[in-house]
Design an enzyme around this catalytic site. Structure first.
Site, short mmCIF file in Angstrom:
data_model
loop_
_atom_site.label_atom_id
_atom_site.label_comp_id
_atom_site.label_asym_id
_atom_site.label_seq_id
_atom_site.Cartn_x
_atom_site.Cartn_y
_atom_site.Cartn_z
N TYR A 54 33.33 7.64 92.08
CA TYR A 54 32.45 7.46 93.24
C TYR A 54 31.73 6.11 93.23
O TYR A 54 31.44 5.58 92.16
CB TYR A 54 31.41 8.58 93.27
N LEU A 247 34.27 20.24 110.88
CA LEU A 247 33.78 21.54 111.29
C LEU A 247 32.37 21.50 111.88
O LEU A 247 31.85 22.54 112.28
CB LEU A 247 33.83 22.52 110.11
N THR A 248 31.76 20.34 111.94
CA THR A 248 30.49 20.25 112.67
C THR A 248 30.73 20.42 114.15
O THR A 248 29.83 20.73 114.91
CB THR A 248 29.82 18.88 112.45
#
Length: 367
Positions: A54, A247-248
């Site tokens: 990350y 999926l928002t």
């Protein structure tokens, strides 16, 4: 906040885990520390997840910046208050990673030991509570939106024994407390558990698996991994419960995606959510949420937290309890997301969701 034991370990973790993969890319260090402080101080979240990879998309100039944000957060905490999880990369062509002049990352003994030392250095701590294998060294299929397993793609890989031996060395040295896996298959979970059972002095027992799990990515876990994890007491850490944000409902249609969205920032990586049945599935789930007076985000968080109707007994088993989700958000979104974990969906709503699942069982894979 509720707390549960993670798999067969004695780690007592909050049911929500804070993900950090955008810190240093989409979030500044200041914003990242602010989110972590909010999560820990206001909501009682004691569990955070990072990785040597990350932030993503991974690149030489930003690699490790997420860990530096976590390190800054840890400076203001007693170390024993925080359950810290990180990951070591599986096989990949990334020549800018700290690997003693290696041009690829891999799960060899040498690379794992070296990787953990570098992670500890960046994180400013002397131990990691949960070290996870970010993805397998071998070819597995069904990973990051790939097609299902194809025998012709099998390649030579580091043996499980070598990888587990490295993890055991780290545990014995006190650098790591527990080991877990990520993006794994039933074969990988069962193979590693069996080795640990046969030779507990040589190989550690994995206690967790971090795999994608959401309304549109259910089949891979529920069709095989659920049984393996149940019998072997391996806790599930579901990531990407929002399916990369799709999926928002805000980005259900590809043409509506803004330039600063993850879909545009991670070329190729997010393609699984477009050019597939995922757009139709997302719209169908959003309609259910609208009818119930909920946002699509509230529905997806509630579902992952409470689990789907037919696996709820498995998920709520004390030593196997899903942590709800590994989440990455702005501070404003964080508050509403966490509150959604207390939403209880009724049987009628779960049945409606199951009907959509039957119609779109594996929507991110098939056009």
């Amino acid at each position: 906040m509720d707390y549960v034991k993670l798999g067969s370990s004695d780690l007592e973790v909050s049911k929500v885990c804070m993900g950090t993969m955008t810190f240093g890319q989409q979030n500044t260090e200041k914003e990242g520390v602010e989110q972590l402080n909010l999560a820990f101080d206001q909501y009682g979240i004691n569990f955070l997840d990072t990785a040597e990879l990350y932030p993503v998309p991974s690149k030489a100039e930003t690699q490790g910046m997420t860990d530096k944000t976590v390190a800054e957060f840890l400076k203001g905490r007693r170390r024993e208050e925080v359950v810290l999880a990180t990951k070591v990369c599986g096989k990949s062509q990334m020549d800018y990673f700290p690997r003693k002049e290696k041009t690829t990352t891999s799960l060899t003994k040498e690379q794992i030991l070296y990787s953990v030392d570098k992670s500890l250095e960046r994180l400013g701590t002397d131990h990691i509570d949960l070290l996870q294998l970010h993805w397998p060294d071998r070819y597995v299929g069904s990973m990051f939106g790939q097609a299902d397993f194809t025998p012709s793609q099998v390649r030579e890989a580091v043996p499980f024994e070598e990888t587990l031996e490295a993890l055991q060395i780290l545990i014995e040295k006190g650098k790591v407390r527990y080991a877990g896996v990520s993006n794994e298959s039933p074969f990988g979970v069962c193979s590693m558990i069996e080795l640990a059972k046969q030779s507990p002095d040589l190989y550690p027992r994995i206690v967790s698996i971090q795999n994608s799990y959401s309304l549109v990515v259910r089949k891979d876990f529920e069709s095989g991994l659920a049984e393996s994890c149940y019998h072997h007491k391996v806790g599930l850490l579901p990531y990407s419960p929002l399916a990369g944000g799709s999926l928002t409902g805000k980005y259900a249609i590809k043409e509506d995606v803004p330039e600063n969205c993850r879909y545009k920032m991670f070329p190729g990586f997010m393609d699984r959510y477009y050019g597939s049945q995922n757009e139709k599935a997302t719209i169908a789930y959003a309609e259910i949420a609208k009818d119930k007076g909920l946002t699509p985000t509230q529905v997806r968080v509630a579902l992952v937290s409470n689990a789907f109707a037919h696996v709820s007994d498995f998920i709520s088993f004390p030593s196997l309890r899903s942590l709800g989700a590994i989440i990455v958000n702005t501070s404003l979104q964080l508050s509403s997301d966490i509150k959604a974990y207390d939403i209880k969906l009724d049987e009628a709503t779960l049945k409606e969701i199951d009907q959509v699942y039957k119609l779109y069982t594996d929507p991110t894979k098939f056009a």
